[in-house]
Design a protein around this motif. Structure first.
Motif, mmCIF file in Angstrom:
data_model
loop_
_atom_site.group_PDB
_atom_site.id
_atom_site.type_symbol
_atom_site.label_atom_id
_atom_site.label_comp_id
_atom_site.label_asym_id
_atom_site.label_seq_id
_atom_site.Cartn_x
_atom_site.Cartn_y
_atom_site.Cartn_z
ATOM 1 N N ASN A 46 5.978 -5.772 -4.604
ATOM 2 C CA ASN A 46 5.250 -4.552 -4.938
ATOM 3 C C ASN A 46 6.194 -3.531 -5.549
ATOM 4 O O ASN A 46 7.381 -3.784 -5.704
ATOM 5 N N LEU A 47 5.649 -2.379 -5.909
ATOM 6 C CA LEU A 47 6.486 -1.300 -6.393
ATOM 7 C C LEU A 47 5.859 0.032 -6.057
ATOM 8 O O LEU A 47 4.651 0.137 -5.850
ATOM 9 N N ARG A 48 6.706 1.039 -5.941
ATOM 10 C CA ARG A 48 6.296 2.416 -5.663
ATOM 11 C C ARG A 48 7.082 3.306 -6.605
ATOM 12 O O ARG A 48 8.298 3.202 -6.691
ATOM 13 N N SER A 49 6.378 4.185 -7.326
ATOM 14 C CA SER A 49 7.061 5.060 -8.273
ATOM 15 C C SER A 49 6.879 6.513 -7.881
ATOM 16 O O SER A 49 6.020 6.857 -7.071
ATOM 17 N N GLY A 50 7.702 7.366 -8.467
ATOM 18 C CA GLY A 50 7.612 8.790 -8.200
ATOM 19 C C GLY A 50 8.571 9.566 -9.079
ATOM 20 O O GLY A 50 9.273 9.002 -9.917
ATOM 21 N N ILE A 51 8.570 10.868 -8.889
ATOM 22 C CA ILE A 51 9.493 11.746 -9.608
ATOM 23 C C ILE A 51 10.219 12.589 -8.567
ATOM 24 O O ILE A 51 9.589 13.120 -7.644
ATOM 25 N N HIS A 52 11.525 12.688 -8.705
ATOM 26 C CA HIS A 52 12.343 13.455 -7.783
ATOM 27 C C HIS A 52 13.238 14.374 -8.604
ATOM 28 O O HIS A 52 13.735 13.982 -9.663
ATOM 29 N N GLN A 53 13.458 15.576 -8.113
ATOM 30 C CA GLN A 53 14.244 16.557 -8.848
ATOM 31 C C GLN A 53 15.651 16.058 -9.170
ATOM 32 O O GLN A 53 16.165 16.274 -10.259
ATOM 33 N N ALA A 54 16.271 15.357 -8.251
ATOM 34 C CA ALA A 54 17.660 14.915 -8.441
ATOM 35 C C ALA A 54 17.789 13.659 -9.297
ATOM 36 O O ALA A 54 18.753 13.511 -10.033
ATOM 37 N N VAL A 55 16.836 12.732 -9.215
ATOM 38 C CA VAL A 55 16.975 11.444 -9.905
ATOM 39 C C VAL A 55 15.917 11.199 -10.978
ATOM 40 O O VAL A 55 15.892 10.142 -11.593
ATOM 41 N N GLY A 56 15.035 12.149 -11.225
ATOM 42 C CA GLY A 56 14.013 11.997 -12.258
ATOM 43 C C GLY A 56 12.966 10.963 -11.881
ATOM 44 O O GLY A 56 12.688 10.722 -10.710
ATOM 45 N N LEU A 57 12.402 10.332 -12.894
ATOM 46 C CA LEU A 57 11.407 9.290 -12.684
ATOM 47 C C LEU A 57 12.100 8.071 -12.093
ATOM 48 O O LEU A 57 13.157 7.654 -12.559
ATOM 49 N N PHE A 58 11.498 7.483 -11.045
ATOM 50 C CA PHE A 58 12.113 6.339 -10.375
ATOM 51 C C PHE A 58 11.042 5.374 -9.916
ATOM 52 O O PHE A 58 9.863 5.708 -9.852
ATOM 53 N N PHE A 59 11.465 4.162 -9.608
ATOM 54 C CA PHE A 59 10.591 3.256 -8.870
ATOM 55 C C PHE A 59 11.412 2.311 -8.017
ATOM 56 O O PHE A 59 12.507 1.905 -8.384
ATOM 57 N N TYR A 60 10.873 2.034 -6.837
ATOM 58 C CA TYR A 60 11.397 0.997 -5.949
ATOM 59 C C TYR A 60 10.559 -0.237 -6.195
ATOM 60 O O TYR A 60 9.358 -0.148 -6.453
ATOM 61 N N TYR A 61 11.176 -1.404 -6.112
ATOM 62 C CA TYR A 61 10.439 -2.637 -6.324
ATOM 63 C C TYR A 61 11.034 -3.740 -5.463
ATOM 64 O O TYR A 61 12.151 -3.641 -4.993
ATOM 65 N N GLY A 62 10.259 -4.785 -5.263
ATOM 66 C CA GLY A 62 10.789 -5.959 -4.596
ATOM 67 C C GLY A 62 9.830 -6.586 -3.624
ATOM 68 O O GLY A 62 8.682 -6.165 -3.480
ATOM 69 N N GLY A 63 10.327 -7.582 -2.978
ATOM 70 C CA GLY A 63 9.566 -8.312 -1.985
ATOM 71 C C GLY A 63 10.285 -9.603 -1.644
ATOM 72 O O GLY A 63 11.213 -10.013 -2.343
ATOM 73 N N PRO A 64 9.868 -10.245 -0.578
ATOM 74 C CA PRO A 64 10.540 -11.457 -0.131
ATOM 75 C C PRO A 64 10.216 -12.682 -0.977
ATOM 76 O O PRO A 64 10.792 -13.744 -0.774
ATOM 77 N N GLY A 65 9.278 -12.538 -1.919
ATOM 78 C CA GLY A 65 8.926 -13.700 -2.746
ATOM 79 C C GLY A 65 8.146 -14.715 -1.948
ATOM 80 O O GLY A 65 7.122 -14.382 -1.370
ATOM 81 N N ARG A 66 8.651 -15.899 -1.881
ATOM 82 C CA ARG A 66 7.898 -16.961 -1.195
ATOM 83 C C ARG A 66 7.786 -16.670 0.293
ATOM 84 O O ARG A 66 8.772 -16.550 0.997
ATOM 85 N N ASN A 67 6.561 -16.531 0.738
ATOM 86 C CA ASN A 67 6.248 -16.335 2.152
ATOM 87 C C ASN A 67 4.854 -16.898 2.388
ATOM 88 O O ASN A 67 4.209 -17.370 1.455
ATOM 89 N N PHE A 68 4.365 -16.834 3.584
ATOM 90 C CA PHE A 68 3.074 -17.439 3.905
ATOM 91 C C PHE A 68 1.921 -16.812 3.136
ATOM 92 O O PHE A 68 0.921 -17.466 2.892
ATOM 93 N N ASN A 69 2.040 -15.544 2.749
ATOM 94 C CA ASN A 69 0.972 -14.856 2.038
ATOM 95 C C ASN A 69 1.125 -14.899 0.520
ATOM 96 O O ASN A 69 0.234 -14.503 -0.208
ATOM 97 N N CYS A 70 2.245 -15.365 0.039
ATOM 98 C CA CYS A 70 2.558 -15.385 -1.390
ATOM 99 C C CYS A 70 2.257 -16.762 -1.965
ATOM 100 O O CYS A 70 2.796 -17.765 -1.502
ATOM 101 N N HIS A 71 1.403 -16.807 -2.977
ATOM 102 C CA HIS A 71 1.024 -18.106 -3.569
ATOM 103 C C HIS A 71 1.448 -18.175 -5.009
ATOM 104 O O HIS A 71 1.224 -17.462 -5.837
#
Length: 71
Positions: A46-71
């Protein structure tokens, strides 16, 4: 994907990009406008984006990939 941690785990855990800018055809630096996140399988990553005064536009991303819920 990334660090193997989901985006909501945030700073020090999830992978991220910050200070995202676009250089247009006139070589003018701008922040992206009208963007939206696109995730094709939220059970895998997944990913989450936002804007912060110190770092500007940003996004976090990632995930464990293969898992029981991931097809």
């Amino acid at each position: 994907m990334g660090s193997g941690r989901f985006a909501e785990q945030g700073w020090t855990k999830a992978s991220y990009f910050n200070d995202i800018e676009i250089i247009d055809h006139n070589e003018i630096v701008k922040q992206p406008q009208g963007y939206y996140p696109l995730v094709t399988d939220a059970n895998c990553y997944n990913l989450r984006s936002g804007i912060h005064q110190a770092v500007g536009l940003f996004f976090y991303y990632g995930g464990p990939g293969r898992n029981f819920n991931c097809h």
